[in-house]
Design a protein around this motif. Structure first.
Motif, PDB file in Angstrom:
ATOM      1  N   ASN A 100      -1.304  -0.234   0.170  1.00 28.35           N
ATOM      2  CA  ASN A 100      -2.111   0.039   1.363  1.00 28.35           C
ATOM      3  C   ASN A 100      -1.531   1.168   2.206  1.00 28.35           C
ATOM      4  OD1 ASN A 100      -3.942  -1.959   0.712  1.00 28.35           O
ATOM      5  ND2 ASN A 100      -2.922  -3.531   1.933  1.00 28.35           N
ATOM      6  N   SER A 101      -0.215   1.290   2.189  1.00 26.64           N
ATOM      7  CA  SER A 101       0.442   2.345   2.968  1.00 26.64           C
ATOM      8  C   SER A 101       0.655   3.620   2.147  1.00 26.64           C
ATOM      9  CB  SER A 101       1.785   1.852   3.508  1.00 26.64           C
ATOM     10  OG  SER A 101       2.650   1.504   2.441  1.00 26.64           O
ATOM     11  N   LYS A 102       0.072   3.607   0.925  1.00 27.53           N
ATOM     12  CA  LYS A 102       0.159   4.753   0.007  1.00 27.53           C
ATOM     13  C   LYS A 102       1.606   5.110  -0.357  1.00 27.53           C
ATOM     14  CE  LYS A 102      -4.237   6.695   1.627  1.00 27.53           C
ATOM     15  NZ  LYS A 102      -4.969   5.913   0.615  1.00 27.53           N
ATOM     16  N   LYS A 103       2.442   4.086  -0.420  1.00 23.86           N
ATOM     17  CA  LYS A 103       3.843   4.291  -0.782  1.00 23.86           C
ATOM     18  C   LYS A 103       4.168   3.712  -2.162  1.00 23.86           C
ATOM     19  CE  LYS A 103       5.540   4.251   3.984  1.00 23.86           C
ATOM     20  NZ  LYS A 103       6.416   3.543   4.969  1.00 23.86           N
ATOM     21  N   LEU A 104       3.135   3.224  -2.850  1.00 25.78           N
ATOM     22  CA  LEU A 104       3.363   2.649  -4.171  1.00 25.78           C
ATOM     23  C   LEU A 104       3.391   3.759  -5.214  1.00 25.78           C
ATOM     24  CD1 LEU A 104       3.719   0.120  -5.893  1.00 25.78           C
ATOM     25  CD2 LEU A 104       1.230  -0.009  -6.109  1.00 25.78           C
ATOM     26  N   ASN A 105       4.536   3.902  -5.867  1.00 22.51           N
ATOM     27  CA  ASN A 105       4.698   4.869  -6.949  1.00 22.51           C
ATOM     28  C   ASN A 105       5.663   4.272  -7.969  1.00 22.51           C
ATOM     29  OD1 ASN A 105       7.398   5.351  -5.956  1.00 22.51           O
ATOM     30  ND2 ASN A 105       6.510   6.746  -4.428  1.00 22.51           N
ATOM     31  N   ASP A 106       5.994   5.019  -8.991  1.00 22.18           N
ATOM     32  CA  ASP A 106       6.870   4.484 -10.043  1.00 22.18           C
ATOM     33  C   ASP A 106       8.197   3.990  -9.485  1.00 22.18           C
ATOM     34  OD1 ASP A 106       4.982   4.997 -11.936  1.00 22.18           O
ATOM     35  OD2 ASP A 106       5.922   6.817 -12.726  1.00 22.18           O
ATOM     36  N   GLN A 107       8.764   4.750  -8.566  1.00 22.44           N
ATOM     37  CA  GLN A 107      10.069   4.398  -8.022  1.00 22.44           C
ATOM     38  C   GLN A 107      10.004   3.132  -7.167  1.00 22.44           C
ATOM     39  OE1 GLN A 107      11.983   7.532  -5.821  1.00 22.44           O
ATOM     40  NE2 GLN A 107      13.743   6.286  -5.255  1.00 22.44           N
ATOM     41  N   THR A 108       9.022   3.059  -6.258  1.00 24.51           N
ATOM     42  CA  THR A 108       8.939   1.889  -5.381  1.00 24.51           C
ATOM     43  C   THR A 108       8.503   0.650  -6.157  1.00 24.51           C
ATOM     44  OG1 THR A 108       6.666   2.480  -4.731  1.00 24.51           O
ATOM     45  CG2 THR A 108       8.486   3.254  -3.322  1.00 24.51           C
ATOM     46  N   PHE A 109       7.657   0.846  -7.168  1.00 27.39           N
ATOM     47  CA  PHE A 109       7.266  -0.287  -8.014  1.00 27.39           C
ATOM     48  C   PHE A 109       8.494  -0.864  -8.727  1.00 27.39           C
ATOM     49  CE2 PHE A 109       6.212  -2.082 -12.131  1.00 27.39           C
ATOM     50  CZ  PHE A 109       5.195  -2.975 -11.821  1.00 27.39           C
ATOM     51  N   GLN A 110       9.262   0.017  -9.355  1.00 29.19           N
ATOM     52  CA  GLN A 110      10.433  -0.435 -10.113  1.00 29.19           C
ATOM     53  C   GLN A 110      11.444  -1.106  -9.197  1.00 29.19           C
ATOM     54  OE1 GLN A 110      10.067  -0.423 -13.128  1.00 29.19           O
ATOM     55  NE2 GLN A 110      11.990  -0.350 -14.258  1.00 29.19           N
ATOM     56  N   GLN A 111      11.664  -0.540  -8.031  1.00 26.76           N
ATOM     57  CA  GLN A 111      12.616  -1.118  -7.092  1.00 26.76           C
ATOM     58  C   GLN A 111      12.154  -2.484  -6.610  1.00 26.76           C
ATOM     59  OE1 GLN A 111      15.582   0.080  -6.530  1.00 26.76           O
ATOM     60  NE2 GLN A 111      16.114  -1.645  -5.180  1.00 26.76           N
ATOM     61  N   THR A 112      10.863  -2.627  -6.371  1.00 24.82           N
ATOM     62  CA  THR A 112      10.318  -3.911  -5.926  1.00 24.82           C
ATOM     63  C   THR A 112      10.536  -5.003  -6.967  1.00 24.82           C
ATOM     64  OG1 THR A 112       8.621  -2.847  -4.563  1.00 24.82           O
ATOM     65  CG2 THR A 112       8.200  -5.120  -5.246  1.00 24.82           C
ATOM     66  N   LEU A 113      10.301  -4.681  -8.224  1.00 23.65           N
ATOM     67  CA  LEU A 113      10.471  -5.683  -9.284  1.00 23.65           C
ATOM     68  C   LEU A 113      11.943  -6.009  -9.517  1.00 23.65           C
ATOM     69  CD1 LEU A 113       8.275  -7.183 -10.891  1.00 23.65           C
ATOM     70  CD2 LEU A 113       7.435  -5.211  -9.629  1.00 23.65           C
ATOM     71  N   LYS A 114      12.804  -5.018  -9.427  1.00 22.33           N
ATOM     72  CA  LYS A 114      14.236  -5.279  -9.584  1.00 22.33           C
ATOM     73  C   LYS A 114      14.734  -6.192  -8.462  1.00 22.33           C
ATOM     74  CE  LYS A 114      16.659  -1.516 -10.725  1.00 22.33           C
ATOM     75  NZ  LYS A 114      16.999  -0.065 -10.794  1.00 22.33           N
ATOM     76  N   GLU A 115      14.268  -5.932  -7.245  1.00 21.51           N
ATOM     77  CA  GLU A 115      14.653  -6.773  -6.111  1.00 21.51           C
ATOM     78  C   GLU A 115      14.091  -8.184  -6.251  1.00 21.51           C
ATOM     79  OE1 GLU A 115      13.367  -4.679  -2.662  1.00 21.51           O
ATOM     80  OE2 GLU A 115      14.993  -3.191  -2.759  1.00 21.51           O
ATOM     81  N   ALA A 116      12.885  -8.291  -6.809  1.00 22.65           N
ATOM     82  CA  ALA A 116      12.295  -9.624  -7.021  1.00 22.65           C
ATOM     83  C   ALA A 116      13.171 -10.452  -7.952  1.00 22.65           C
ATOM     84  CB  ALA A 116      10.887  -9.472  -7.597  1.00 22.65           C
ATOM     85  N   TYR A 117      13.689  -9.837  -9.002  1.00 23.14           N
ATOM     86  CA  TYR A 117      14.565 -10.550  -9.934  1.00 23.14           C
ATOM     87  C   TYR A 117      15.908 -10.890  -9.280  1.00 23.14           C
ATOM     88  CZ  TYR A 117      11.755 -10.308 -14.203  1.00 23.14           C
ATOM     89  OH  TYR A 117      10.789 -10.515 -15.159  1.00 23.14           O
ATOM     90  N   GLU A 118      16.391 -10.016  -8.415  1.00 21.44           N
ATOM     91  CA  GLU A 118      17.644 -10.301  -7.711  1.00 21.44           C
ATOM     92  C   GLU A 118      17.471 -11.504  -6.779  1.00 21.44           C
ATOM     93  OE1 GLU A 118      18.590  -6.641  -5.789  1.00 21.44           O
ATOM     94  OE2 GLU A 118      19.010  -5.593  -7.684  1.00 21.44           O
ATOM     95  N   LYS A 119      16.262 -11.664  -6.240  1.00 21.25           N
ATOM     96  CA  LYS A 119      15.992 -12.777  -5.326  1.00 21.25           C
ATOM     97  C   LYS A 119      15.963 -14.129  -6.041  1.00 21.25           C
ATOM     98  CE  LYS A 119      13.601  -9.999  -1.857  1.00 21.25           C
ATOM     99  NZ  LYS A 119      12.298  -9.624  -1.239  1.00 21.25           N
ATOM    100  N   TYR A 120      15.849 -14.117  -7.371  1.00 15.40           N
ATOM    101  CA  TYR A 120      15.965 -15.387  -8.094  1.00 15.40           C
ATOM    102  C   TYR A 120      17.328 -16.012  -7.826  1.00 15.40           C
ATOM    103  CZ  TYR A 120      11.806 -13.940 -10.733  1.00 15.40           C
ATOM    104  OH  TYR A 120      10.543 -13.551 -11.097  1.00 15.40           O
ATOM    105  N   THR A 121      18.316 -15.162  -7.545  1.00 15.01           N
ATOM    106  CA  THR A 121      19.653 -15.655  -7.194  1.00 15.01           C
ATOM    107  C   THR A 121      19.829 -15.793  -5.687  1.00 15.01           C
ATOM    108  OG1 THR A 121      20.672 -14.711  -9.172  1.00 15.01           O
ATOM    109  CG2 THR A 121      22.125 -15.169  -7.319  1.00 15.01           C
ATOM    110  N   THR A 122      19.473 -14.757  -4.935  1.00 14.39           N
ATOM    111  CA  THR A 122      19.748 -14.772  -3.494  1.00 14.39           C
ATOM    112  C   THR A 122      18.855 -15.746  -2.724  1.00 14.39           C
ATOM    113  OG1 THR A 122      18.261 -12.884  -3.141  1.00 14.39           O
ATOM    114  CG2 THR A 122      20.598 -12.406  -3.516  1.00 14.39           C
ATOM    115  N   GLU A 123      17.646 -16.022  -3.239  1.00 13.22           N
ATOM    116  CA  GLU A 123      16.730 -16.915  -2.524  1.00 13.22           C
ATOM    117  C   GLU A 123      16.372 -18.182  -3.290  1.00 13.22           C
ATOM    118  OE1 GLU A 123      13.242 -14.806  -1.286  1.00 13.22           O
ATOM    119  OE2 GLU A 123      14.359 -13.336  -0.090  1.00 13.22           O
ATOM    120  N   ASN A 124      16.535 -18.175  -4.608  1.00 11.66           N
ATOM    121  CA  ASN A 124      16.028 -19.295  -5.410  1.00 11.66           C
ATOM    122  C   ASN A 124      17.069 -19.940  -6.318  1.00 11.66           C
ATOM    123  OD1 ASN A 124      13.462 -17.029  -5.522  1.00 11.66           O
ATOM    124  ND2 ASN A 124      13.078 -19.025  -4.638  1.00 11.66           N
TER     125      ASN A 124
END
Length: 249
Positions: A100-124
């Motif tokens: 929605n903020s037009k900030k979604l690109n290959d780099q931000t997508f990849q970073q978002t998914l990597k952080e999601a996997y890191e949260k399996y440890t930090t949050e879950n």
């Protein structure tokens, strides 16, 4: 070696971790660890096979509303085996906001998914600890586990099982990446990811799991000590591992 009960299952992205080779040259037993997407729209044959499998637990990693929206298609008896260990799918909101903020690109997508996997440890991490406790309490009994697609939350859970059972890293990634071939995204999912411009979300990427495991080992440090604390002792862990494997056929 016993035949895999779910070998010809039509459940999306399903596979038995049995037959996977360990570092010591053994194989994991069949019919112990079954990973899959949410069991939906399955027929009599699959219901019969799951009844024959007789899982000690069917672990559902989906978020609360996610699970309410699409309850698993299970028989009355199998529903009694369901254990809900929710991990909320926050990545959808993040990607949608980026789009929605037009900030979604290959780099931000990849970073978002990597952080999601890191949260399996930090949050879950407590969720995954409970998952492993259930497995440890049911030695020799089948455990089925899934999320929505059976690739991310489920993939991380499978990686933990493999690590505890002494499977090498490349084999772990090989199983993880099988979701790219085995997951057939329903039209509802493909429509959603297309709306937010994140078509790759129906796939998996080695970098995501690598990031998740790197964070896990920064927190946990030693997988054997981590597992031994959950099961009670090193001796109990060694006995458990020995009961999950057999000599190669």
């Amino acid at each position: 070696m016993t035949v895999k009960i779910i070998e010809n299952s039509k459940i999306n992205n399903i596979r038995d971790l049995g037959g996977t080779e360990t570092k010591s040259g053994y194989e994991l037993k069949n019919n112990l660890f079954i990973r899959c997407a949410v069991p939906m729209n399955i027929g009599k044959i699959d219901h019969d096979n799951l009844t024959a499998l007789d899982p000690a637990a069917i672990i559902d990693f989906r978020g609360v509303e996610e699970a309410k929206k699409n309850p698993p298609d299970l028989t009355k008896e199998l529903k009694k085996k369901r254990v809900h260990l929710p991990i909320e799918p926050k990545v959808w909101t993040t990607l949608n906001d980026l789009n929605n903020s037009k900030k979604l690109n290959d780099q931000t997508f990849q970073q978002t998914l990597k952080e999601a996997y890191e949260k399996y440890t930090t949050e879950n991490l407590e969720v995954y600890k409970e998952f492993l406790r259930i497995i440890f309490k049911n030695v020799g009994k089948p455990i089925m586990f899934h999320c929505t697609a059976g690739k991310d939350r489920t993939g991380f859970a499978a990686a933990l099982i493999f690590l505890i059972l002494n499977v090498d890293r490349e084999t772990i990634f090989k199983d993880y990446l099988l979701s790219n071939a085995k997951f057939n995204p329903p039209k509802s999912i493909t429509n959603e990811v297309s709306l937010i411009g994140a078509d790759r979300l129906v796939k998996v990427d080695r970098e995501w799991l690598e990031s998740g495991l790197k964070k896990f080992f920064l927190v946990v440090e030693d997988i054997d000590s981590f597992a031994a604390n959950l099961i009670g002792s090193r001796e109990k862990l060694e006995k458990y591992i020995s009961q999950c494997k057999e000599r190669k056929s």
